[in-house]
Design a protein around this motif. Structure first.
Motif, mmCIF file in Angstrom:
data_model
loop_
_atom_site.group_PDB
_atom_site.id
_atom_site.type_symbol
_atom_site.label_atom_id
_atom_site.label_comp_id
_atom_site.label_asym_id
_atom_site.label_seq_id
_atom_site.Cartn_x
_atom_site.Cartn_y
_atom_site.Cartn_z
ATOM 1 N N SER A 130 -1.410 6.989 13.428
ATOM 2 C CA SER A 130 -1.111 6.971 12.000
ATOM 3 C C SER A 130 -2.029 7.952 11.283
ATOM 4 N N TYR A 131 -1.441 8.673 10.329
ATOM 5 C CA TYR A 131 -2.163 9.686 9.568
ATOM 6 C C TYR A 131 -2.024 9.411 8.083
ATOM 7 N N SER A 132 -3.114 9.625 7.360
ATOM 8 C CA SER A 132 -3.066 9.469 5.911
ATOM 9 C C SER A 132 -2.283 10.611 5.283
ATOM 10 N N HIS A 141 -5.682 12.894 7.996
ATOM 11 C CA HIS A 141 -6.748 12.159 8.669
ATOM 12 C C HIS A 141 -6.127 11.088 9.571
ATOM 13 N N TYR A 158 0.825 -1.197 0.000
ATOM 14 C CA TYR A 158 0.000 0.000 0.000
ATOM 15 C C TYR A 158 0.870 1.262 0.000
ATOM 16 N N GLU A 218 -5.918 7.746 11.091
ATOM 17 C CA GLU A 218 -6.501 6.464 10.707
ATOM 18 C C GLU A 218 -6.628 5.521 11.895
ATOM 19 N N ARG A 219 -5.577 5.448 12.699
ATOM 20 C CA ARG A 219 -5.610 4.587 13.890
ATOM 21 C C ARG A 219 -4.719 5.196 14.967
ATOM 22 N N HIS A 220 -4.926 4.751 16.181
ATOM 23 C CA HIS A 220 -4.027 5.121 17.271
ATOM 24 C C HIS A 220 -3.903 3.933 18.213
ATOM 25 N N VAL A 252 1.819 5.938 4.918
ATOM 26 C CA VAL A 252 1.133 6.826 5.851
ATOM 27 C C VAL A 252 2.190 7.404 6.786
#
Length: 550
Positions: A280-282, A266, A231, A268-270, A234
């Motif tokens: 994590s950020y897009s 954005h 992918y 995405e997860r933490h 990020v």
């Protein structure tokens, strides 16, 4: 021997060992029956887990469990549901403990008598799996392995490259946060990417190209680029667990669904473990991304202006549109709300280093900016010189230095790191970025005379807006570029906020410069950076003394 590159007898590198040789996930075992504790201890050790036994009875058992879970940075737990009284059908003290051990994924053992109580609460229990005590202890293995794969990189077999990325990360102060359990770094990554088989990690460069010293210390955090399988990348921020928790809270309060268009990162997860956490950020725009510090050094002033306009007049504009007016406001207090107890922690007991008798310091009449701040603002609230009759507050980024502002090849500008995002003085972000540029400027001279001319140029205006260039403007192209960029920022500040009072802007520059001076390390490589920050602060104090008060 280098713990990151130790090899086995076969000569093979220890793969994805994440900074440890053969790390084993630590499993907390909590049961009021000592015999049961030892049964599980003997069972799980050969399965590749490190058992951690909580000792004691009743309340002392629960206290010991909490202490050991934190001390050993446990990621898993096996807990008996009734730790106080085996014969009390409503005793769910073990379940309560499991909920309080938030970084831990727990397996709670329950008996038939607990079924009624369990049915009422089972749907509301995150990170908790329930197993009947009547099951054979050996049957817990597949459940334990399944939970371990959710939270432990080593159990999932997550392949993280390059191998030396952990060595690079541990050279930062994150190593202090994870202590003797550096596998927490890999476990955070595993939880941020729950479906990944492999991760390629790169450290996002945050140092100035022309300087070996980062202009903004990052005591407890690191910014990474992460490629999951095939992918696109990020951005990952890793920092102290409490800081990540705050960042998540502020992101959802002030950023998510509140900024214009799509040009913001954005989340995405933490994931938050005992010592360290991550978010994590897009990516935004294309993937050819540079920090503003790099972009500034490489690009002409026209491109820099375009990017700054994009950020302040597009990305962040919605927050300025929702600004609120406040009266009789202390700017010192407004900045303190964003920075927390910065003054008490950093400034109050700061001792000004011995300043050499350089001409600039003499010209400033040896003014000590720390003492000046104490006498005129911080420790004299009744006569707080930073108090203004009217100003505005809005949501600010709160930490907008040149390494948190990212620019892609299409000149899209966006930000990361929302730990200090919140309501603050509306000029704060403009001021912070300018302060960063003033302190970042490469300079090797001994006299500071050219810098003094720069400081005079940027502090002399009487009104917020463009800085006029004149015959007295220093001729050095780097200094002129800083002045031009500061002029752009001030023009944007006026357009975006409607404030024309330059005195408010100067106060912000003073607070930012003193903040920077007090967090810079006092060791020899950083001494010049600290000296110039203190000299700039002195120059700002002198200018504030000359300006009329509203």
């Amino acid at each position: 021997m280098n713990r990151f590159r130790e090899r086995s007898e076969t000569g093979m590198t220890q793969g994805y060992q994440y900074g440890m040789l053969n790390p084993k996930p630590r499993v907390l075992i909590v049961d009021n029956d000592p015999r049961t504790r030892f049964v599980y201890q003997d069972l799980i050790f050969p399965w590749g887990f490190e058992p951690v036994l909580a000792l004691g009875e009743r309340d002392s058992l629960i206290r010991d469990a909490k202490e050991k879970a934190e001390q050993m940075c446990c990621c898993l737990a096996i807990i008996d549901i009734d730790l106080i009284n085996d014969y009390d059908e409503e005793d769910t003290s073990g379940l309560k403990l499991a909920k309080e051990l938030k970084p831990v994924h727990s397996i709670v053992l329950f008996g038939q008598s607990n079924q009624k109580v369990l049915n009422e609460i089972i749907g509301r229990s995150d990170n908790i799996t329930f197993v009947k005590k009547t099951d054979s202890p050996e049957n817990i293995r597949p459940i334990l392995e399944e939970e371990a794969r959710k939270v432990c990189a080593i159990k999932r077999g997550l392949h993280i490259t390059p191998p030396d990325i952990f060595e690079n990360i541990f050279q930062t102060e994150l190593s202090d946060l994870v202590g003797v359990y550096p596998d927490q770094i890999a476990d955070v990554l595993a939880q941020l990417f729950p479906n990944a088989h492999s991760l390629k990690i790169e450290k996002l460069e945050t140092k100035s190209v022309s300087s070996s010293i980062s202009s903004v210390p990052r005591p407890k955090s690191v910014i990474l680029m992460a490629y999951e399988d095939d992918y696109e990348p990020v951005i990952v921020k890793m920092a102290r667990a409490s800081k990540i928790s705050i960042e998540v809270e502020r992101y959802y309060e002030h950023i998510a669904k509140r900024l214009t268009g799509n040009f913001f990162a954005h989340m995405e997860r933490h994931a938050v473990l005992w010592g360290v956490g991550g978010a994590s950020y897009s990516y935004v725009g294309d993937f050819d991304v540079k920090t503003f510090s790099h972009y500034y050094e490489e690009q002409p002033i026209e491109n820099i202006e375009e990017c700054l306009k994009f950020f302040f007049m597009n990305t962040w504009s919605r927050h300025y549109g929702r600004a609120q007016e406040v009266e009789n406001a202390s700017l010192f207090e407004l900045y303190g709300k964003v920075w927390g107890d910065w003054y008490e922690k950093r400034v109050q007991n700061f001792v000004l280093p011995i300043m050499r008798p350089i001409s600039v310091y003499v010209s400033l009449k040896r003014l000590d900016p720390i003492e000046w701040l104490k006498q005129n603002v911080a420790e004299n609230p009744a006569r707080d010189a930073s108090r203004v009759a009217r100003t505005k507050v809005a949501v600010t980024h709160g930490d907008l230095h040149a390494e948190n502002l990212l620019i892609d090849s299409k000149k899209n500008a966006w930000v990361i790191d929302f730990e200090r995002t919140g309501v603050g003085h509306i000029l704060q972000d403009f001021v912070e970025l300018e302060s960063d540029l003033l302190n970042r400027l490469p300079y090797s001279g001994e006299s500071y005379d050219d810098l003094f001319d720069l400081w005079l140029n940027v502090t002399q205006p009487n009104e917020l807006g463009p800085i006029p260039l004149s015959d007295k403007t220093p001729g050095d192209p780097e200094i002129r570029k800083v002045i031009q960029t500061a002029s752009i920022l001030r023009t944007l500040a006026r357009e975006c906020t409607g404030i024309t009072d330059f005195r408010q802007y100067l106060w912000g520059l003073l607070f930012n410069t003193i903040f920077r001076a007090t967090i810079i390390s006092k060791d020899e490589p950083h001494k010049r950076s600290q000296t110039r920050a203190l000299l700039l602060a002195s120059a700002i104090c002198r200018r504030l003394e000359q300006m009329p008060v509203e």
